[in-house]
Design an enzyme around this catalytic site. Structure first.
Site, short mmCIF file in Angstrom:
data_model
loop_
_atom_site.label_atom_id
_atom_site.label_comp_id
_atom_site.label_asym_id
_atom_site.label_seq_id
_atom_site.Cartn_x
_atom_site.Cartn_y
_atom_site.Cartn_z
N TRP A 125 0.75 -1.22 0.12
CA TRP A 125 0.12 -0.07 -0.10
C TRP A 125 0.81 1.41 -0.06
O TRP A 125 1.92 1.29 0.70
CB TRP A 125 -0.95 0.05 1.34
CG TRP A 125 -1.57 1.36 1.44
CD1 TRP A 125 -1.37 2.45 2.16
CD2 TRP A 125 -2.85 1.57 0.70
NE1 TRP A 125 -1.99 3.33 2.00
CE2 TRP A 125 -3.09 3.02 1.37
CE3 TRP A 125 -3.82 1.01 0.09
CZ2 TRP A 125 -4.17 3.78 0.96
CZ3 TRP A 125 -5.00 1.82 -0.15
CH2 TRP A 125 -5.27 3.07 0.26
N ASN B 37 -0.13 5.69 0.25
CA ASN B 37 -0.95 6.82 -0.25
C ASN B 37 -0.13 8.14 -0.01
O ASN B 37 0.72 8.42 -1.06
CB ASN B 37 -2.06 6.80 0.67
CG ASN B 37 -1.87 6.88 2.30
OD1 ASN B 37 -1.33 5.84 2.80
ND2 ASN B 37 -2.14 7.91 2.91
N ASP B 38 -0.19 9.24 0.84
CA ASP B 38 0.27 10.55 0.57
C ASP B 38 1.66 10.64 0.37
O ASP B 38 2.42 9.94 0.84
CB ASP B 38 0.24 11.24 1.74
CG ASP B 38 -1.20 11.28 2.41
OD1 ASP B 38 -2.23 10.74 1.71
OD2 ASP B 38 -1.38 11.80 3.71
N TRP C 281 -4.13 -0.27 3.65
CA TRP C 281 -3.89 0.89 4.54
C TRP C 281 -3.33 0.05 6.01
O TRP C 281 -4.24 -0.53 6.53
CB TRP C 281 -4.91 2.08 4.65
CG TRP C 281 -4.20 3.40 5.51
CD1 TRP C 281 -3.69 4.30 4.80
CD2 TRP C 281 -4.56 3.41 6.68
NE1 TRP C 281 -3.41 5.07 5.94
CE2 TRP C 281 -3.84 4.54 7.28
CE3 TRP C 281 -4.86 2.67 7.94
CZ2 TRP C 281 -3.84 5.08 8.41
CZ3 TRP C 281 -5.01 3.32 9.15
CH2 TRP C 281 -4.36 4.58 9.33
N SER D 139 1.66 11.35 7.91
CA SER D 139 2.44 12.39 7.12
C SER D 139 2.97 13.62 7.40
O SER D 139 2.96 13.74 8.55
CB SER D 139 1.22 12.95 5.76
OG SER D 139 0.80 11.82 4.98
N ARG E 111 -2.17 16.82 12.76
CA ARG E 111 -1.09 16.07 11.94
C ARG E 111 -0.67 16.92 10.62
O ARG E 111 -0.89 17.84 10.35
CB ARG E 111 -1.85 14.73 11.67
CG ARG E 111 -3.16 14.68 10.66
CD ARG E 111 -3.64 13.48 10.47
NE ARG E 111 -4.80 13.51 9.76
CZ ARG E 111 -5.95 13.56 10.15
NH1 ARG E 111 -6.26 13.97 11.45
NH2 ARG E 111 -6.81 13.65 9.57
N ASP E 112 0.08 16.19 9.96
CA ASP E 112 0.58 16.54 8.57
C ASP E 112 1.36 17.74 8.68
O ASP E 112 1.17 18.62 7.94
CB ASP E 112 -0.48 16.58 7.66
CG ASP E 112 -1.24 15.37 7.70
OD1 ASP E 112 -0.83 14.25 8.10
OD2 ASP E 112 -2.60 15.37 7.30
N GLU F 60 -6.74 18.27 6.50
CA GLU F 60 -5.51 17.27 6.42
C GLU F 60 -4.37 17.99 5.31
O GLU F 60 -4.76 18.84 4.85
CB GLU F 60 -5.90 15.87 5.72
CG GLU F 60 -6.89 15.14 6.57
CD GLU F 60 -6.94 13.78 5.84
OE1 GLU F 60 -7.07 12.68 7.04
OE2 GLU F 60 -7.30 13.45 4.77
C1 FRU Z 1 -4.26 11.96 4.12
C2 FRU Z 1 -3.91 11.37 5.58
C3 FRU Z 1 -3.26 12.28 6.43
C4 FRU Z 1 -2.62 11.11 7.28
C5 FRU Z 1 -2.19 9.92 6.42
C6 FRU Z 1 -2.21 8.73 6.99
O1 FRU Z 1 -4.48 10.88 3.17
O2 FRU Z 1 -5.11 10.83 5.99
O3 FRU Z 1 -3.97 13.03 7.17
O4 FRU Z 1 -1.26 11.78 8.00
O5 FRU Z 1 -3.22 10.19 5.29
O6 FRU Z 1 -1.77 7.73 5.95
#
Ligand code: FRU
Length: 483
Positions: free
Chosen positions: A53, A55-56, A80, A113, A184-185, A232
């Site tokens: 998997w 993602n970001d 995920w 992230s 976060r992020d 986010e």
């Molecule tokens: C966005 C998100 C972020 C988080 C991450 C977790 O897609 O939800 O806010 O840090 O993905 O994988």
């Protein structure tokens, strides 16, 4: 310090082959046209993880000729979970080498992230040797693994003193305590006029915050930005308007591609315009721009997660969208973000198919037997009298509807975009599982995840109810970025 076996192996291989020791991770290591990057549906010029998997995009940073792309990754599963920062490097943003994972979960949480910067002035004091420290700020997602049960989300720091090869967690983590919700992020940038670091951080609901630091380790709260148009993964950067460095705006960006424009004096962001939407969020999410692109390049380069679906039988899940350059342009009197594919796409072009000044009626065709799998198409179209026109590339329809003033793309999605100057410039990229379209140098754009029939290589023009003129048409079959 975490182990870095693949990078070390590549280095030994290069030395054995008589190559000079690289200063950063090499990107020309053999990846072959064989497994694992030649699977039937493997995107060929979009980044995907070797397996499992993704993602970001995280920690996007350029240092000494190498682009670093970190990414939200589950090293152990196709779905995920177990969030870890995967890591890939590239010298041109179209061909990538995945290297050892950079940040692993710990007792503060799994690794959500964040972003990375080059600490050129060693404000952090982490410098140890010839390289400037690379510093990444990420979210420690407390409660997401057994070891962090009951802990909240906080922001942590990791750094590299060897040009991004290996990463060391700061022993006083977290560097930003829990503020509220699942905050976060963190996206960090250097604010040159006030000579300090700024962090844009997501709080919860539609709220974000700006923080400041002299050393990346100790942060103070500057401002809460309430009621933003998304949630986010914030980004925060300054861009010239119409290329005029004396006339700039700050862009505050949310994960859903919505943004507001404003001014920022190092202390306070003041919104002047927006919110606006750059592109639909369905297949394009959590984009982030690169830090430390050299001034003589000057581009604001963005990567996004192309959130799609699992492709059956494939060992990876999800991919990135093609990198784009962001600009602010005045369009019919108002300033908007635009995005275009990076020019490095040209390095993948093979001998093209070119036509000029061709007028077509319904049923007319320019392509005849011309076929391609990986496609870059650039067309300047004079709509003439046709009500609907466009292309069908490998079965994927991209059709401009004049009455609706919108581009219909792939699976019946529709993106508004009025015609300007009586012309339509289309720039389309087709990979094995995606179609991306950029209108008039990115004034509007679309991203579609779609699993395309590998056997279908046909290209067709679409003209309905009238005629169009293709003022120019350039089609380039592309080679794979993995080779
Ligand atoms: C966005 C998100 C972020 C988080 C991450 C977790 O897609 O939800 O806010 O840090 O993905 O994988």
């Amino acid at each position: 310090m975490q182990s870095n076996k693949p990078a070390i192996l590549v280095l030994i291989l290069l030395l054995l082959c008589g190559g000079a020791a690289p200063t950063t991770q090499p990107t020309s290591a053999p990846r072959g046209g064989t497994e694992p990057y030649a699977e039937r549906y493997r995107p060929q010029f979009h980044f995907s993880a070797r397996k499992n998997w993704l993602n970001d995009p995280n920690g996007l940073v350029f240092y000494k000729g190498t682009y670093h792309l970190f990414f939200q990754h589950n090293p152990d599963g196709i779905d995920w979970g177990n969030m870890t920062w995967g890591h890939a490097v590239s010298r041109n943003l179209v061909g990538w080498t995945q290297v050892e994972h950079a940040i692993h979960p710990d007792a503060l949480g799994t690794i959500f992230s964040g972003s990375a910067v080059v600490d050129w002035n060693n404000t952090s004091g982490f410098k140890a040797g010839p390289e400037a420290p690379l510093v990444a700020l990420y979210t420690s997602a407390g409660g997401q693994n057994e070891a962090s049960k009951g802990k909240p989300f906080t922001q942590s720091l990791t750094y590299s003193t060897d040009a991004g090869r290996t990463w060391m967690k700061y022993d006083k983590n977290p560097v930003v305590a829990h503020i509220r919700g699942d905050n976060r992020d963190p996206k960090v940038l250097w604010h040159a006029p006030t000579k300090r670091w700024i962090m844009a951080l997501y709080l919860d609901g539609p709220d974000y915050a700006l923080l400041a630091s002299d050393d990346l380790k100790s942060w103070t709260h500057l401002q809460t930005l309430a009621g933003m148009p998304g949630t986010e993964c914030p980004d925060f950067f300054e861009l010239p308007i119409d290329g005029d460095a004396k006339n700039t705006r700050w862009v505050f960006w949310c994960a859903n591609n919505r943004y507001v424009l404003g001014t920022f004096d190092g202390q306070t962001f003041t919104q002047t315009d927006g919110p606006y939407t750059l592109c639909d969020e369905k297949y394009c999410y959590a984009a982030q721009t690169y830090s430390d692109i050299p001034a003589d390049d000057g581009r604001r380069i963005q990567e996004a997660w192309m959130r799609g679906a699992k492709v059956p039988e494939m060992p990876w899940n999800q991919q990135m969208a093609f990198p784009t350059v962001l600009t602010l342009r005045t369009i019919t009197g108002s300033v908007r973000l635009c995005k275009e594919p990076i020019r490095e796409i040209e390095t993948l072009r093979t001998r093209g198919f070119h036509r000029k000044g061709v007028t077509l009626s319904p049923g007319g065709e320019v392509f005849d037997d011309f076929e391609a799998e990986l496609i870059e198409l650039v067309a300047e179209i004079e709509p003439g009298t046709a009500k609907r026109f466009g292309f069908e590339l490998r079965g994927q329809r991209i059709v401009y509807d004049r009455e609706a003033g919108a581009l219909e793309h792939v699976a019946c999605s529709s993106t508004k975009c009025e015609l300007l100057n009586g012309r339509l410039l289309l720039h389309i990229l087709v990979d094995r599982t995606s179609v991306e379209t950029f209108i008039d140098h990115g004034r509007a754009s679309t991203v579609d995840f779609v699993v395309i029939d590998p056997a279908n290589r046909t290209l067709k023009t679409i003209v309905e109810d009238g005629t169009i003129t293709l003022r120019t048409l350039d089609v380039y079959p592309l080679k794979s970025g993995w080779q």
